[in-house]
Motif scaffolding. Structure first.
Motif, mmCIF file in Angstrom:
data_model
loop_
_atom_site.group_PDB
_atom_site.id
_atom_site.type_symbol
_atom_site.label_atom_id
_atom_site.label_comp_id
_atom_site.label_asym_id
_atom_site.label_seq_id
_atom_site.Cartn_x
_atom_site.Cartn_y
_atom_site.Cartn_z
ATOM 1 N N ASP A 1 0.754 -1.339 0.111
ATOM 2 C CA ASP A 1 0.021 -0.019 -0.102
ATOM 3 C C ASP A 1 0.891 1.203 -0.047
ATOM 4 O O ASP A 1 0.608 2.045 -0.654
ATOM 5 C CB ASP A 1 -0.788 -0.017 1.013
ATOM 6 N N ILE A 2 1.854 1.356 0.807
ATOM 7 C CA ILE A 2 2.738 2.490 0.896
ATOM 8 C C ILE A 2 3.574 2.629 -0.517
ATOM 9 O O ILE A 2 3.660 3.745 -1.105
ATOM 10 C CB ILE A 2 3.800 2.134 1.819
ATOM 11 N N ALA A 3 3.764 1.391 -1.466
ATOM 12 C CA ALA A 3 4.571 1.813 -2.400
ATOM 13 C C ALA A 3 3.601 2.121 -3.609
ATOM 14 O O ALA A 3 3.941 2.837 -4.336
ATOM 15 C CB ALA A 3 5.356 0.241 -2.918
ATOM 16 N N LEU A 4 2.569 1.626 -3.821
ATOM 17 C CA LEU A 4 1.651 1.904 -4.763
ATOM 18 C C LEU A 4 0.392 2.535 -4.306
ATOM 19 O O LEU A 4 -0.576 2.851 -5.527
ATOM 20 C CB LEU A 4 1.154 0.323 -5.499
ATOM 21 N N GLY A 5 0.119 3.003 -3.453
ATOM 22 C CA GLY A 5 -1.340 3.805 -3.014
ATOM 23 C C GLY A 5 -1.339 5.118 -3.445
ATOM 24 O O GLY A 5 -2.188 5.677 -3.910
#
Length: 234
Positions: free
Chosen positions: A173-177
């Motif tokens: 989630d952090i990388a692609l959110g």
């Protein structure tokens, strides 16, 4: 060359031996003796009352006589002893005092060993019961500890797996959110604007309404072939 085909001019002759009359095996006499019941087979001999004690004492007297090297009493001597005072009394009294001493000593030893065996059996039984109870309790404790340890290890493993899955989802989630931090994100609309309309392809065939259909004697230049090629081969 074989001579089997030639006749025998001097055949073999048997000796002139005197032979008696010949009988078949089943014609020979058989079962010439009558069988009778022996003692112990339910005959008349079993109805007679046996003095087992006298027989036992007689066998013991013969045994001791054999050990001492003396003569074994014969039935005639036993009958004489019986006429004097009875076989039982003579054999019970004995001829020597050594036999009485041996009998008394043997009885005393048997009584002492019986008492010792009884005491030892009681002690052994109580000790065995207590040892068995302690062994069973220890075994149950070990099984309980083993079950608790296995459950704790399983619980820890499940918690570690759950934490690993949550950490992987969080990193994803952090990388692609955030699309601004992800340069590979595509902002194009993936769906057409008319994907969810009710009526579609309503204008199909309107281009050919004003055209005049002509017959062409060539399959490659006919209207059907052109439409087919434009539709399926591009």
């Amino acid at each position: 060359m074989t001579t089997a085909h030639r006749p025998t001019f001097d055949p073999a002759r048997g000796k002139e031996a005197q032979r008696g009359p010949a009988y078949h095996q089943r014609l020979l006499p058989a079962h010439t003796q009558l069988k009778v019941r022996k003692p112990g087979q339910g005959g008349d001999a079993d109805n007679q009352v046996r003095d087992l004690r006298a027989e036992l004492l007689q066998a013991e007297a013969a045994h001791f006589a054999k050990l001492q090297g003396g003569p074994i009493p014969v039935p005639q001597e036993l009958e004489a002893i019986e006429a004097q005072g009875g076989v039982k009394r003579a054999l019970e009294n004995g001829d020597t005092e050594d036999e009485e001493g041996l009998e008394a000593k043997r009885r005393r030893v048997l009584e002492e060993t019986r008492d010792i065996d009884a005491d030892s059996e009681e002690e052994d039984s109580s000790e065995d019961d207590s040892d068995d109870d302690e062994d069973e309790t220890a075994e149950l404790q070990r099984e309980l500890e083993k079950i608790k340890r296995e459950r704790a290890e399983k619980r820890e493993q499940e918690e570690r797996e759950k934490a690993a899955v949550e950490e992987a989802e969080r990193e994803h989630d952090i990388a692609l959110g955030n699309p601004l931090l992800n340069p590979k994100s595509d902002f194009n609309v993936k769906r057409r604007w008319d994907d969810d309309v009710i009526f579609k392809n309503q204008a199909r065939g309107t281009d050919d309404k004003g055209k005049k259909k002509e017959f062409v004697n060539d399959l490659l230049r006919s209207d059907f072939h052109k439409r087919f090629m434009s539709k399926y081969v591009r």
